[in-house]
Design a protein around this motif. Structure first.
Motif, PDB file in Angstrom:
ATOM      1  N   PRO A   1      -3.113  -0.219   7.469  1.00 16.63           N
ATOM      2  CA  PRO A   1      -4.571  -0.195   7.587  1.00 16.63           C
ATOM      3  C   PRO A   1      -5.056  -0.596   8.971  1.00 16.63           C
ATOM      4  O   PRO A   1      -4.534  -1.518   9.586  1.00 16.63           O
TER       5      PRO A   1
ATOM      6  N   ALA B   1       0.300   4.939   1.761  1.00 16.96           N
ATOM      7  CA  ALA B   1      -0.836   4.836   2.679  1.00 16.96           C
ATOM      8  C   ALA B   1      -0.356   4.255   3.998  1.00 16.96           C
ATOM      9  O   ALA B   1       0.536   3.411   4.027  1.00 16.96           O
TER      10      ALA B   1
ATOM     11  N   LEU C   1     -11.442   3.176   9.146  1.00 20.82           N
ATOM     12  CA  LEU C   1     -12.224   2.646   8.027  1.00 20.82           C
ATOM     13  C   LEU C   1     -13.569   3.366   7.951  1.00 20.82           C
ATOM     14  O   LEU C   1     -14.623   2.799   8.249  1.00 20.82           O
TER      15      LEU C   1
ATOM     16  N   HIS D   1       0.850  -1.203   0.000  1.00 18.73           N
ATOM     17  CA  HIS D   1       0.000   0.000   0.000  1.00 18.73           C
ATOM     18  C   HIS D   1       0.876   1.240   0.000  1.00 18.73           C
ATOM     19  O   HIS D   1       0.955   1.958   1.013  1.00 18.73           O
TER      20      HIS D   1
ATOM     21  N   ASP E   1      -8.974  -0.680  11.252  1.00 19.23           N
ATOM     22  CA  ASP E   1     -10.415  -0.455  11.164  1.00 19.23           C
ATOM     23  C   ASP E   1     -10.857   0.811  11.870  1.00 19.23           C
ATOM     24  O   ASP E   1     -11.954   1.313  11.624  1.00 19.23           O
TER      25      ASP E   1
ATOM     26  N   GLY F   1      -7.842  -4.783   9.194  1.00 20.59           N
ATOM     27  CA  GLY F   1      -6.764  -4.077   8.507  1.00 20.59           C
ATOM     28  C   GLY F   1      -5.622  -4.994   8.124  1.00 20.59           C
ATOM     29  O   GLY F   1      -4.932  -4.759   7.134  1.00 20.59           O
TER      30      GLY F   1
ATOM     31  N   SER G   1     -15.140   2.978   2.040  1.00 20.98           N
ATOM     32  CA  SER G   1     -14.574   1.800   1.385  1.00 20.98           C
ATOM     33  C   SER G   1     -13.389   2.163   0.493  1.00 20.98           C
ATOM     34  O   SER G   1     -13.079   1.450  -0.464  1.00 20.98           O
TER      35      SER G   1
ATOM     36  N   CYS H   1     -10.111  -5.556   2.010  1.00 21.68           N
ATOM     37  CA  CYS H   1     -10.627  -4.365   1.325  1.00 21.68           C
ATOM     38  C   CYS H   1     -12.105  -4.558   1.017  1.00 21.68           C
ATOM     39  O   CYS H   1     -12.633  -5.671   1.061  1.00 21.68           O
TER      40      CYS H   1
ATOM     41  N   ARG I   1     -10.248   2.149   1.257  1.00 22.51           N
ATOM     42  CA  ARG I   1      -8.991   1.461   1.541  1.00 22.51           C
ATOM     43  C   ARG I   1      -8.626   0.512   0.402  1.00 22.51           C
ATOM     44  O   ARG I   1      -9.464  -0.258  -0.062  1.00 22.51           O
TER      45      ARG I   1
END
Length: 551
Positions: free
Chosen positions: A295, A292, A300, A289, A297, A490, A303, A462, A305
């Motif tokens: 990841p 970024a 989040l 990623h 949540d 994540g 959507s 994702c 991500r």
């Protein structure tokens, strides 16, 4: 006099042009998001107001029809009743200790977006204690047996039983010496030999954590190059110390850190032209990623991500970095604290075929105990100057080279030579890719708006349909017997001892959890609901909350 003033102005302008060009090049090399501008991100974070949804708004934050909200409420309360019955003892102990354990307070508050957090914590706590581990399973205080997808923050590469063996045999080997610090247990000599062979580098230093190993790598790079600036890439994580976390989460600004775009020519241009850059830090996990953050949540909110891994493209990027750093005398550092020995026996250097000047390891290398390791070229590892005896680069730690850590590490390093462990690496990428493809096909066949990506055994989840409730999936997964870390969906992390049968059982549970979440209408959507509209709605909510607080 006028001519003299014009001449002086021209000289000043000419002198300032290189500085202006460098400043412009640096600006172009920064990612356009807040992640790429640490000072602005800190300012923005300080302005975000706290607000939360009451029970009615909790189920209609996307303006779903009343009937949809009622189905969501019914599904949520069924899940809450299941949690209350299934995790009673585990939750009880978690709540008893939470008031005195700040780490637990942080993770419990940041499992979901903050607007929903209080209501979720009230009803959907599964607890944070486990009693035992075996194979690919964890067992909590209530006797619930779950598949372990937590990865123990990346430590668990080979399975918990493997590390239990390292700890037990290592403890027996260290028992006679005990906690004697300063002097070395004889096993350290073998560890140094094996680590230099694995890393392809000349020397080793031991530290108490991966964060400390990265700190020492950067200190040594600055010491030997006599340059101040560290380059890290947007979104990358290198521990929690200030210079490598210049944005949100650090109370003080990092003044000698450049955060540049990953996989971008403008960043290479900065490296080619500036003379003040000591080192470049690379976390190979960012291949999944680029630009970024890791990841979680808790972030989040829609959507948006995304994740995906292109081995060829990232290899080319690393090769370009290597060439520029070599040409400019910049130290290239691979931070393999998280991915080390998960991608290949020789780590990311072997996997991508690119050699760094300094490499940091941690996590799994301690055989189950805390450790950080720095391996590097001889001329970069030296902490003093022969010609200037008072000019040193100091680094020590009370528990560096602790006998019990060193003996457990030796058990792991020796195991890497065995046919059993070597066999786990054979076709590892093909195995993990195939499993991810099969799960994605099952999800697609059932019309479920969920997909997985993967970098070997590290799998982020994702979402394909705009939604404000994707973070709910972690709780459905837990109900199906899948144990996740506090970042939720994540990052799922598989240990390499998962058999095909184990994985199919996980896939069955993953699909069942997704079906249940869809049945409860948490993935309801409308033509007007987009990722952009969701973010705009949240911005309006924040502005309204700020306005209320200022009155």
């Amino acid at each position: 006099m006028t001519a003299v003033l014009y001449a002086l102005g021209a000289v000043a302008l000419t002198a300032s042009l290189p500085r202006l060009r460098n400043r412009l090049a640096l600006s172009r090399a920064k990612h356009r998001s807040l992640r790429g501008h640490s000072r602005i991100s800190r300012l923005v974070a300080a302005l975000v107001p706290h607000y939360e949804y009451d029970e009615a708004r909790f189920f209609r934050s996307d303006d779903a029809p009343v009937a949809i909200a009622e189905r969501r409420r019914a599904g949520f309360m069924r899940l809450a009743a299941l949690y209350q019955a299934r995790f009673a003892e585990t939750v009880k102990m978690t709540r008893e200790v939470e008031g005195g354990l700040s780490d637990l307070q942080f993770t419990s508050h940041y499992r979901v977006p903050f607007q929903y957090s209080r209501f979720v914590r009230q009803h959907l706590s599964a607890g944070s204690f486990v009693r035992s581990s075996s194979g690919v399973h964890l067992t909590d205080l209530d006797g619930n047996r779950s598949f372990d997808l937590t990865g123990s923050y990346g430590v668990n590469v080979f399975g918990t039983d493997f590390y239990k063996g390292c700890l037990e045999r290592g403890a027996e080997a260290a028992r006679q010496l005990g906690p004697v610090l300063g002097s070395y247990h004889p096993v350290v000599a073998d560890n140094v030999k094996r680590l230099t062979e694995l890393s392809g580098l000349d020397e080793v230093s031991f530290h108490m954590s991966g964060t400390e190993a990265v700190m020492q790598a950067v200190r040594l790079a600055r010491y030997h190059t006599r340059r101040p600036q560290l380059v890290r890439f947007c979104g990358a994580y290198h521990g929690w110390w200030g210079d490598v976390q210049p944005g949100v989460g650090n109370p003080s600004p990092a003044r000698e850190t450049f955060t540049l775009k990953d996989m971008d020519d403008s960043s290479l241009r900065v490296l080619r032209t500036r003379r003040d850059i000591a080192c470049v830090l690379v976390n190979p996990l960012q291949a999944m990623h680029p630009n970024a953050s890791a990841p979680s949540d808790s972030m989040l909110v829609d959507s948006g991500r995304g994740a995906g891994f292109d081995r060829g493209a990232y290899t080319k990027w690393l090769e370009q970095l290597r060439a520029v750093c070599t040409a400019r005398g910049i130290v290239l550092i691979f931070d393999e604290v998280f991915v080390g020995f998960r991608l290949a026996r020789g780590g990311a250097q072997e996997y991508f075929g690119v050699r760094a000047d300094l490499v940091t390891y941690g996590k799994t290398l301690g055989g189950g105990l805390p450790v950080g390791v720095l391996c590097g070229r001889r001329q970069l590892m030296k902490r003093f100057r022969d010609e200037r005896p008072a000019d040193i680069c100091f680094a020590r730690g009370t528990f560096n080279s602790h006998p019990y850590v060193m003996t457990a590490m030796n058990e792991l390093l020796r195991a890497l030579e065995t046919p059993e462990i070597a066999g786990l690496y054979q076709n590892l990428e093909g195995l993990q890719n195939g499993r991810a493809e099969r799960l994605n096909q099952r999800l697609a066949n059932e019309g479920l708006p969920v997909r997985v990506a993967n970098l070997s055994s590290i799998w982020p989840v994702c979402y394909t349909r705009p939604s404000r409730y994707n973070w709910m999936l972690q709780f459905y997964l837990r109900a199906e017997g899948l144990a996740l870390s506090w970042v939720g969906t994540g990052r799922l992390i598989f240990s390499l001892n998962y058999t095909d049968a184990d994985f199919e059982a996980v896939a069955d549970r993953f699909v069942a959890a997704s079906r249940a979440m869809q049945r409860d209408d948490f993935w309801w959507t409308s033509p007007t609901l987009t990722n952009k509209s969701i973010k705009r709605r949240i911005l309006r909510e924040m502005l309204a909350a700020s306005s209320m607080r200022s009155r």
